[in-house]
Design an enzyme around this catalytic site. Sequence first.
Site, PDB file in Angstrom:
ATOM      1  N   TRP A  72      -2.789 -16.537   0.324  1.00 17.09           N
ATOM      2  CA  TRP A  72      -1.796 -15.494   0.073  1.00 17.09           C
ATOM      3  C   TRP A  72      -2.432 -14.121   0.239  1.00 17.09           C
ATOM      4  CZ3 TRP A  72      -3.606 -19.107  -3.292  1.00 17.09           C
ATOM      5  CH2 TRP A  72      -4.098 -18.722  -4.546  1.00 17.09           C
ATOM      6  N   ASP A  73      -2.603 -13.301  -0.790  1.00 16.81           N
ATOM      7  CA  ASP A  73      -3.082 -11.927  -0.605  1.00 16.81           C
ATOM      8  C   ASP A  73      -4.282 -11.876   0.337  1.00 16.81           C
ATOM      9  OD1 ASP A  73      -1.270 -11.663  -2.636  1.00 16.81           O
ATOM     10  OD2 ASP A  73      -2.635 -10.754  -4.071  1.00 16.81           O
ATOM     11  N   ALA A 143      -7.197 -10.489  -6.156  1.00 15.78           N
ATOM     12  CA  ALA A 143      -7.345  -9.673  -4.952  1.00 15.78           C
ATOM     13  C   ALA A 143      -8.231  -8.450  -5.142  1.00 15.78           C
ATOM     14  CB  ALA A 143      -5.973  -9.252  -4.440  1.00 15.78           C
ATOM     15  N   ARG A 224      -6.059  -4.464 -11.962  1.00 20.33           N
ATOM     16  CA  ARG A 224      -6.528  -5.332 -10.879  1.00 20.33           C
ATOM     17  C   ARG A 224      -6.396  -4.656  -9.513  1.00 20.33           C
ATOM     18  NH1 ARG A 224      -1.712  -8.174 -12.851  1.00 20.33           N
ATOM     19  NH2 ARG A 224       0.013  -8.059 -11.364  1.00 20.33           N
ATOM     20  N   ASP A 225      -6.749  -5.425  -8.484  1.00 21.94           N
ATOM     21  CA  ASP A 225      -6.573  -5.049  -7.076  1.00 21.94           C
ATOM     22  C   ASP A 225      -7.403  -3.832  -6.658  1.00 21.94           C
ATOM     23  OD1 ASP A 225      -4.737  -7.081  -7.165  1.00 21.94           O
ATOM     24  OD2 ASP A 225      -2.975  -5.795  -7.115  1.00 21.94           O
ATOM     25  N   GLU A 311       1.697  -3.337  -7.233  1.00 22.86           N
ATOM     26  CA  GLU A 311       0.528  -4.116  -6.853  1.00 22.86           C
ATOM     27  C   GLU A 311      -0.153  -3.594  -5.588  1.00 22.86           C
ATOM     28  OE1 GLU A 311       0.737  -8.375  -8.488  1.00 22.86           O
ATOM     29  OE2 GLU A 311       2.428  -8.232  -7.098  1.00 22.86           O
TER      30      GLU A 311
END
Length: 445
Positions: A72-73, A143, A224-225, A311
Amino acid sequence: MLNNKKALSAVVLAASVVISGFNGLSAKADETVTTTNWTREQASKIELNQDNTLPYTDISELEKFAPGYHVWDSWPLTDRDGNIASIKGWKVLFALSAPDDVLPGKVHDIATIRYFYSKNGKDWTLGGTLFPEGASLGSREWAGSAMMDDGKIHAFYTATGQRGEAPLTFEQRLAMATGDIVADSEGVRFENWGDHKIILEPDGEHYQTKEQAQQGEGGGYAFRDPMWFKDPKTEKEYILFEGNSGGAVGERTFKQEYAGRTNYTDENPVPAGAVHANANIGIAEVVDGNPSNLKMLPPLLEANYVNEELERPHVIVKDKKYYLFTDSHINKYAEGLQGPEGLYGFVSDTLTGGYEPLNGSGLVMANPPENPYQAYSWLVLPNLNVVGFAHFGDLGNMSIGDVGNQDPEFQFSHFGGTLAPTVKISINGSTTKIEKEFSQGWIKQ
């Protein structure tokens, strides 16, 4: 798409992990950052049209990007300036992954970063796991981004939970590790990883902690990210990330600036439940060129009373303007607002403030109404190509929250778990347009 003949097995090395100190929490905020509010009034203008609606994708016809795995990501390896990196002619792409016999709703519980390499950015070979087994911090890897400099890779990721924990928790911290890049005629691999480090955690003031998020019902929690960014105008370097505004829900009070003009709220009263939405986009400055030494800054953008999850934020510079992009879900809008699974964007003349929503509302790209969950986690590349992954297709009137209640066969047959067609967008000042589609996962120059 995936060249199995050249697939490398994952390199498994014994590693001792040392959590190093970090400077992000102790540094004082740089007040030159002017936080922008994405307002309820702006978000209320969201609507689908021919310029922002993706063509229908039949997920059942898509090729699996990595046979044996859901992916996915995704994100490419870049150089220090943010350009797509080339290592002896190889491009490298990273993606979150899980074995393809895992139910779609469980993949985030065991997510591992794997990498792929390609000469043409179109036909990819699986290299294996990015890190040696057991080396990363957290119970799973979420991610991030990856930057190369002088033969080294600086890999940034979200360390979620704690290594060896049971049951799983959702604590999130920004982490990184540095290793050597080795490339030859056969492909690319990563060796000699140093210690993994936590480089930033929420401060509770600008960015909500897990403990604050757990006080009161409703709302999300995110830290996150991590996304690397170098400002071409100032040469300063940063990490962008997803967060939530600091404080517990009971401590929040409504401010008019969250909604927009007073005549808008006179006609559109703000529901009490909107208090649970507090997404923001954070930024930290790299100190002395050391990617593991960060100074936390106030958020670039907040969506209080608007949205609870922004996100994978990232910035593209075009025509001397800064374009801030982020992704959000249908079910993350505050009470009284609605928007699609989409890529959203904002534009400013400076990195550190003054952002206005693209296209008046912020919506840049969304799934078609007949297939509202077909793709997600879009990332805009410097050439304005956009990569994402195929999510769920052809659910009819079912919401994505209902999928987990269906039998496994239904879940697997409607889940993409592969990369979506790459999309080209154009930008003209504060407006954008979808131009064309390319093949799955194509990282074009």
